[in-house]
Each structure stands twice: as C-alpha cells, then as structure tokens.
Motif scaffolding. Structure first.
Motif, PDB file in Angstrom:
ATOM      1  N   LYS A   1       0.817  -1.219   0.000  1.00 41.05           N
ATOM      2  CA  LYS A   1       0.000   0.000   0.000  1.00 41.05           C
ATOM      3  C   LYS A   1       0.855   1.276   0.000  1.00 41.05           C
ATOM      4  N   ARG A   2       2.172   1.083  -0.037  1.00 38.37           N
ATOM      5  CA  ARG A   2       3.136   2.178  -0.166  1.00 38.37           C
ATOM      6  C   ARG A   2       3.141   3.119   1.030  1.00 38.37           C
ATOM      7  N   TYR A   3       2.952   2.526   2.194  1.00 35.34           N
ATOM      8  CA  TYR A   3       3.075   3.313   3.412  1.00 35.34           C
ATOM      9  C   TYR A   3       4.452   3.171   4.051  1.00 35.34           C
ATOM     10  N   ILE A   4       5.176   2.097   3.718  1.00 37.96           N
ATOM     11  CA  ILE A   4       6.542   1.927   4.202  1.00 37.96           C
ATOM     12  C   ILE A   4       7.436   1.533   3.037  1.00 37.96           C
ATOM     13  N   LYS A   5       8.733   1.650   3.270  1.00 36.70           N
ATOM     14  CA  LYS A   5       9.726   1.240   2.271  1.00 36.70           C
ATOM     15  C   LYS A   5      10.906   0.637   3.011  1.00 36.70           C
ATOM     16  N   PHE A   6      11.754  -0.079   2.269  1.00 35.65           N
ATOM     17  CA  PHE A   6      12.948  -0.693   2.842  1.00 35.65           C
ATOM     18  C   PHE A   6      14.165  -0.245   2.052  1.00 35.65           C
ATOM     19  N   ASN A   7      15.201   0.124   2.735  1.00 36.09           N
ATOM     20  CA  ASN A   7      16.449   0.518   2.079  1.00 36.09           C
ATOM     21  C   ASN A   7      17.410  -0.669   2.063  1.00 36.09           C
ATOM     22  N   PHE A   8      17.053  -1.644   1.252  1.00 33.58           N
ATOM     23  CA  PHE A   8      17.872  -2.851   1.192  1.00 33.58           C
ATOM     24  C   PHE A   8      17.768  -3.435  -0.206  1.00 33.58           C
ATOM     25  N   SER A   9      18.590  -4.434  -0.464  1.00 31.03           N
ATOM     26  CA  SER A   9      18.483  -5.184  -1.721  1.00 31.03           C
ATOM     27  C   SER A   9      18.939  -6.612  -1.459  1.00 31.03           C
ATOM     28  N   GLY A  10      18.252  -7.540  -2.055  1.00 30.63           N
ATOM     29  CA  GLY A  10      18.673  -8.932  -2.002  1.00 30.63           C
ATOM     30  C   GLY A  10      18.346  -9.669  -0.733  1.00 30.63           C
ATOM     31  N   MET A  11      17.509  -9.103   0.124  1.00 27.82           N
ATOM     32  CA  MET A  11      17.155  -9.790   1.367  1.00 27.82           C
ATOM     33  C   MET A  11      15.753 -10.382   1.281  1.00 27.82           C
ATOM     34  N   VAL A  12      15.493 -11.384   2.105  1.00 28.44           N
ATOM     35  CA  VAL A  12      14.175 -11.988   2.185  1.00 28.44           C
ATOM     36  C   VAL A  12      13.334 -11.146   3.152  1.00 28.44           C
ATOM     37  N   LEU A  13      12.069 -10.875   2.800  1.00 26.11           N
ATOM     38  CA  LEU A  13      11.240  -9.939   3.560  1.00 26.11           C
ATOM     39  C   LEU A  13      11.010 -10.373   4.997  1.00 26.11           C
ATOM     40  N   SER A  14      11.034 -11.667   5.262  1.00 19.11           N
ATOM     41  CA  SER A  14      10.770 -12.135   6.623  1.00 19.11           C
ATOM     42  C   SER A  14      11.987 -12.008   7.530  1.00 19.11           C
ATOM     43  N   HIS A  15      13.100 -11.611   6.990  1.00 16.22           N
ATOM     44  CA  HIS A  15      14.331 -11.506   7.779  1.00 16.22           C
ATOM     45  C   HIS A  15      14.231 -10.363   8.784  1.00 16.22           C
ATOM     46  N   GLU A  16      14.760 -10.568   9.972  1.00 21.65           N
ATOM     47  CA  GLU A  16      14.726  -9.565  11.033  1.00 21.65           C
ATOM     48  C   GLU A  16      15.307  -8.226  10.590  1.00 21.65           C
ATOM     49  N   SER A  17      16.369  -8.274   9.783  1.00 21.65           N
ATOM     50  CA  SER A  17      17.025  -7.031   9.378  1.00 21.65           C
ATOM     51  C   SER A  17      16.130  -6.171   8.511  1.00 21.65           C
ATOM     52  N   VAL A  18      15.225  -6.805   7.763  1.00 26.32           N
ATOM     53  CA  VAL A  18      14.292  -6.051   6.934  1.00 26.32           C
ATOM     54  C   VAL A  18      13.337  -5.250   7.819  1.00 26.32           C
ATOM     55  N   PHE A  19      12.887  -5.881   8.890  1.00 22.86           N
ATOM     56  CA  PHE A  19      12.002  -5.186   9.820  1.00 22.86           C
ATOM     57  C   PHE A  19      12.698  -3.961  10.410  1.00 22.86           C
ATOM     58  N   LEU A  20      13.973  -4.135  10.760  1.00 23.04           N
ATOM     59  CA  LEU A  20      14.728  -3.029  11.339  1.00 23.04           C
ATOM     60  C   LEU A  20      14.933  -1.904  10.336  1.00 23.04           C
ATOM     61  N   ASP A  21      14.879  -2.227   9.038  1.00 21.48           N
ATOM     62  CA  ASP A  21      15.185  -1.266   7.983  1.00 21.48           C
ATOM     63  C   ASP A  21      13.949  -0.497   7.502  1.00 21.48           C
ATOM     64  N   ALA A  22      12.768  -0.779   8.065  1.00 19.66           N
ATOM     65  CA  ALA A  22      11.531  -0.168   7.582  1.00 19.66           C
ATOM     66  C   ALA A  22      11.494   1.326   7.860  1.00 19.66           C
ATOM     67  N   GLU A  23      11.034   2.091   6.866  1.00 21.96           N
ATOM     68  CA  GLU A  23      10.850   3.526   7.003  1.00 21.96           C
ATOM     69  C   GLU A  23       9.507   3.916   6.406  1.00 21.96           C
ATOM     70  N   PHE A  24       8.944   4.993   6.908  1.00 22.93           N
ATOM     71  CA  PHE A  24       7.688   5.486   6.353  1.00 22.93           C
ATOM     72  C   PHE A  24       7.949   6.212   5.032  1.00 22.93           C
ATOM     73  N   THR A  25       7.049   6.010   4.074  1.00 19.12           N
ATOM     74  CA  THR A  25       7.037   6.820   2.863  1.00 19.12           C
ATOM     75  C   THR A  25       6.350   8.152   3.174  1.00 19.12           C
ATOM     76  N   ALA A  26       6.213   9.001   2.166  1.00 21.38           N
ATOM     77  CA  ALA A  26       5.504  10.268   2.381  1.00 21.38           C
ATOM     78  C   ALA A  26       4.065  10.011   2.822  1.00 21.38           C
ATOM     79  N   ASP A  27       3.383   9.047   2.174  1.00 20.81           N
ATOM     80  CA  ASP A  27       2.019   8.699   2.595  1.00 20.81           C
ATOM     81  C   ASP A  27       2.024   8.079   3.987  1.00 20.81           C
ATOM     82  N   GLY A  28       3.057   7.304   4.274  1.00 19.92           N
ATOM     83  CA  GLY A  28       3.170   6.698   5.595  1.00 19.92           C
ATOM     84  C   GLY A  28       3.357   7.723   6.693  1.00 19.92           C
ATOM     85  N   GLN A  29       4.052   8.817   6.372  1.00 20.98           N
ATOM     86  CA  GLN A  29       4.214   9.884   7.348  1.00 20.98           C
ATOM     87  C   GLN A  29       2.875  10.499   7.719  1.00 20.98           C
ATOM     88  N   VAL A  30       1.952  10.553   6.752  1.00 25.01           N
ATOM     89  CA  VAL A  30       0.611  11.081   7.025  1.00 25.01           C
ATOM     90  C   VAL A  30      -0.121  10.165   8.016  1.00 25.01           C
TER      91      VAL A  30
END
Length: 437
Positions: free
Chosen positions: A365-394
C-alpha cells in the motif's frame, strides 16, 4: 452560536426516533443544536420529541402541519444557526464520533463540503459503502469526475453523509425543491457543489442508513406525474455538468453523463453471504464486559485497550488499513531506531509472521519502504530497515491524533497543565511497573 446545526425531519417515526436522537445526544462532539422537525406526525413521535427537548436545552422541536420532507428541511434551514449543517433521517443513526470527524475534516482540510462513507443496514446485516478514494482535497470538477463513474449512487445523492457550510447555503439561497418527491436531495447537493472549491472525502463510515420501503406510486403519484418529475431531475443532472464543464468538454463527456438515464437511485444492499456484509455489531470493535462488573485494574485495562482499538480502527479506515496494520504503524511510529520484531509481536499481540504479514501489506500500500536489496522480507534485518514513505508519514501523524483523542476521551476536558500532570503521574506509574517485572 452552535458550531453545528443537526436537522432531523420526523414523520410517524415513534418506533425508531429514540435510536436516532440518542445517537445524536451521545456524540463526542457537543457544540451543536438539534432541530427536530415534526412534520404533522399522527403517532407519538411529537410527544417523544417533546420529552427530549425538556431534558436537553440544545434541542428545538417544531410541530408543523404535514408538508413533506423538502419543505420541512427548508424550514429547518431557515432556523439553523450553526456554522455547519448536518442532516439525519429519523429511521437512521450515527456513530458516536460522527460529528467530531465531520467537523475535524472540514476544518483541518479547509473544505467547503465533507462527504463520508456510511453503513447500509438491511435487517441484521450491514455493509460499508463509499466511493471517492482520493487522499487529498478534490475540486468540484474532480468530484464531478468521480460521480460520473457511479452517476446516481446514494453516496452522492443523499444529504446525510455530508457536512455543509451554512454560509454557502445562505449566500446562494439554496433550498430543496418542494415540487419534487424524488431525488430532491440529490439536486440540492448538485446546486451546492457548483458553489464550492474544496471537497474532502472522509473514508470512515459514520452513518447507519436503514432502507425503508416505498415508491412514488405508493405516495399517490400517477404515471404521467412520475415520468414528468424524473424528466425534470434528469434535466437538473444534465445542467449540472453543463455548468461544470466548458462546451467542448461537456460534448466529450455527454455519453458518460447520460448514463444517469439508466443508472439512477441505486444503493448497494447488505446481503448475507456477500463479501463485505457483516452481522450488525461486527463492523465495530466489540465490547463484551457487562456494565455491572466491578471497576478495577483488570476492567480498566480492558476498556482502555478497547478505546484505543476503536480509535485506531476508525482512523485506519481513512487510509484503507485494518486494526492490525494500524497497530504495526503505531509501533513503527514510537519504536524509533530500536525496532525489534519480537518486541513488536509482543506489544501488538500478533505472531512474528503476523507482524511481517502486516508489513508486507503496508509495503504494497506504499506506506513503508525498505532501504535494502537482495534480502528476504521475513528476515529480522528487513524489519529493522523499515521507514515510512511520504504517505506513511501522514498515517504516522494520524497516530498522534489517535493518542490525543484517547487522552481527551479518557481524561475529559482537562487543561493542558492538567493533562501534563496526569502524563507525568502515568510515567512514574509505568516506571514502577517496569521495575517490578
């Protein structure tokens, strides 16, 4: 002067009017006047309205000879003193936060009109109804574009899922057409739209619409009269778009505009078994504790959690997010750089895969994004890397509003100093609890 004038025409509604009026008097927003217009009822409706007026000074009851709903509403518009106008039908009712959400949307978005989602009720079943999904304020031309897709949907045609500015109604002398007994509210809406610039779609259902059986024939109209009246309504609709567009644009859109000829007065039913239909009561956060149960820390925590869940779920509806997704947003909002999947799961009350599932939906839904490449989404590091998008900030900012609403409801109309004192006491209490764990 009241902030809102709430207008309810009443005719022979003794079996349902208490539910309607009670829902208004239970509003979290209290700065309103309630105009109860008894249109010559022959049952006990008038007496019931007088009972309410005797108990609440915000209520004005008018007993008048029967003249029909349009004239009745017009008389109420002439009496109204509020900054805004809100309508209800006597058969229906509203959520406790309805007026508050309408007024907040109007003022936060500097809108001239707010239009909201609603619940369609059939027997014991209900379904949510909406149409405009724009996230920001739209213009009258954009409103017209949305309406072209569903040209005579109840969402656009009725009065009761909207908040109007009385200044616009008065400035342009807008009133219901008393010669019509069909779509007179739709015509009022279209005339109002022609005089506004900013429209906001509140995508939170605030109104319970109960369909009542009836037809133009049952009102005593003959076939030629029905044909003539519907022809006049279609002319109004056509003229609305002639005013909205220039000649070239109107001619291009004329085939779409004329869909109204075959697609008028439609409201989607709430039918058992169909997707989106729920048993009445299942559309809200359930509260099952008896009011008679002893008040203690156990029930306090229960009711506090239910209040927070309700506010999160209602706010999430505006952004197409369910309660679980909103809880994940809330965790991301407050966790800062120390995010932890196990901690999130424990706080939210989901399994770790459940949290990741919500994260996936927030990503889609484009409320968050990840600054990573080549990782599996269920990995703990992906969770730590989550950031809000502009819509997510709203949405994240909306979490702050949820917390403010929670404090306002729980602690009442305290001063800022009073709230800060309670916050300080709560922080000390929580520190003592944490030390004990």
């Amino acid at each position: 002067m009241p902030k809102v004038s709430i207008i309810v025409p009443v005719y022979n509604a003794e079996n349902v009017i208490r539910r309607c009026v009670d829902s208004i008097l239970q509003q979290e927003f209290t700065d309103f006047e309630l105009l109860l217009m008894d249109d010559g009822s022959k049952d006990r409706s008038g007496a019931i309205l007088d009972e309410y007026a005797a108990r609440d000074s915000r209520i004005t009851v008018v007993h008048k000879p029967n003249s029909g709903v349009s004239d009745t509403r017009n008389q109420a518009l002439g009496m109204a003193q509020g900054t805004y106008i809100q309508f209800l039908d006597a058969d229906d009712w509203i959520t406790k936060d309805a007026t508050r959400l309408l007024v907040r949307a109007m003022e936060e978005h500097d809108a001239d009109l707010v239009i909201s989602d609603f619940y369609r009720v059939v027997g014991d079943n209900t379904s949510r109804k909406g149409d405009i999904t724009a996230k920001d304020v739209i213009s009258r031309e954009e409103y017209g574009e949305w309406m072209l897709k569903n040209p005579a949907d109840y969402y656009y045609g009725v009065l009761w899922n909207k908040l109007f500015k009385r200044s616009i109604v008065q400035q342009y002398g807008l009133r219901m057409d008393e010669t019509l007994h069909w779509c007179e509210d739709f015509i009022f809406n279209m005339e109002y739209i022609l005089h506004v610039d900013r429209i906001f779609a509140l995508q939170i259902p605030i109104y319970y619409y109960v369909k009542t059986e009836g037809s133009l024939v049952s009102m005593g109209m003959n076939l030629p009269g029905i044909v003539s009246m519907k022809t006049n309504v279609i002319k109004y609709y056509d003229n609305f778009y002639k005013h909205l567009y220039d000649d070239d644009e109107y001619m291009k859109k004329r085939p779409e505009i004329y869909r109204f000829l075959i697609d008028y007065a439609r409201d989607d039913a709430a039918i058992p078994g169909l997707p989106g239909t729920k048993k009445l009561g299942q559309e809200i956060v359930p509260v099952h504790v008896s009011p008679s149960i002893e008040s203690n820390v156990f029930t306090d925590l229960y009711y506090s959690q239910k209040l927070l869940d309700t506010l999160l779920e209602r706010t999430g509806a505006q952004y197409g997010l369910d309660l679980k997704e909103m809880k994940v947003v809330m965790y991301l909002r407050f966790a800062g750089s120390e995010k932890n999947l196990k901690e999130a799961a424990d706080l939210i009350g989901l399994s770790q895969p459940g949290v990741i599932g919500c994260m996936q939906k927030l990503l889609l839904k484009r409320y968050i994004k990840f600054n990573f490449s080549g990782m599996v989404l269920s990995h703990e590091s992906v969770f730590l890397d989550a950031e809000f998008t502009a819509d997510g900030q709203v949405v994240s900012a909306a979490i702050d509003q949820v917390m403010d609403d929670f404090e306002r409801i729980r602690y009442g109309e305290l001063t800022d100093a009073g709230r800060e004192k309670l916050r300080a006491e709560l922080r000390q209490e929580l520190e003592r609890v944490k030390r004990a764990l």
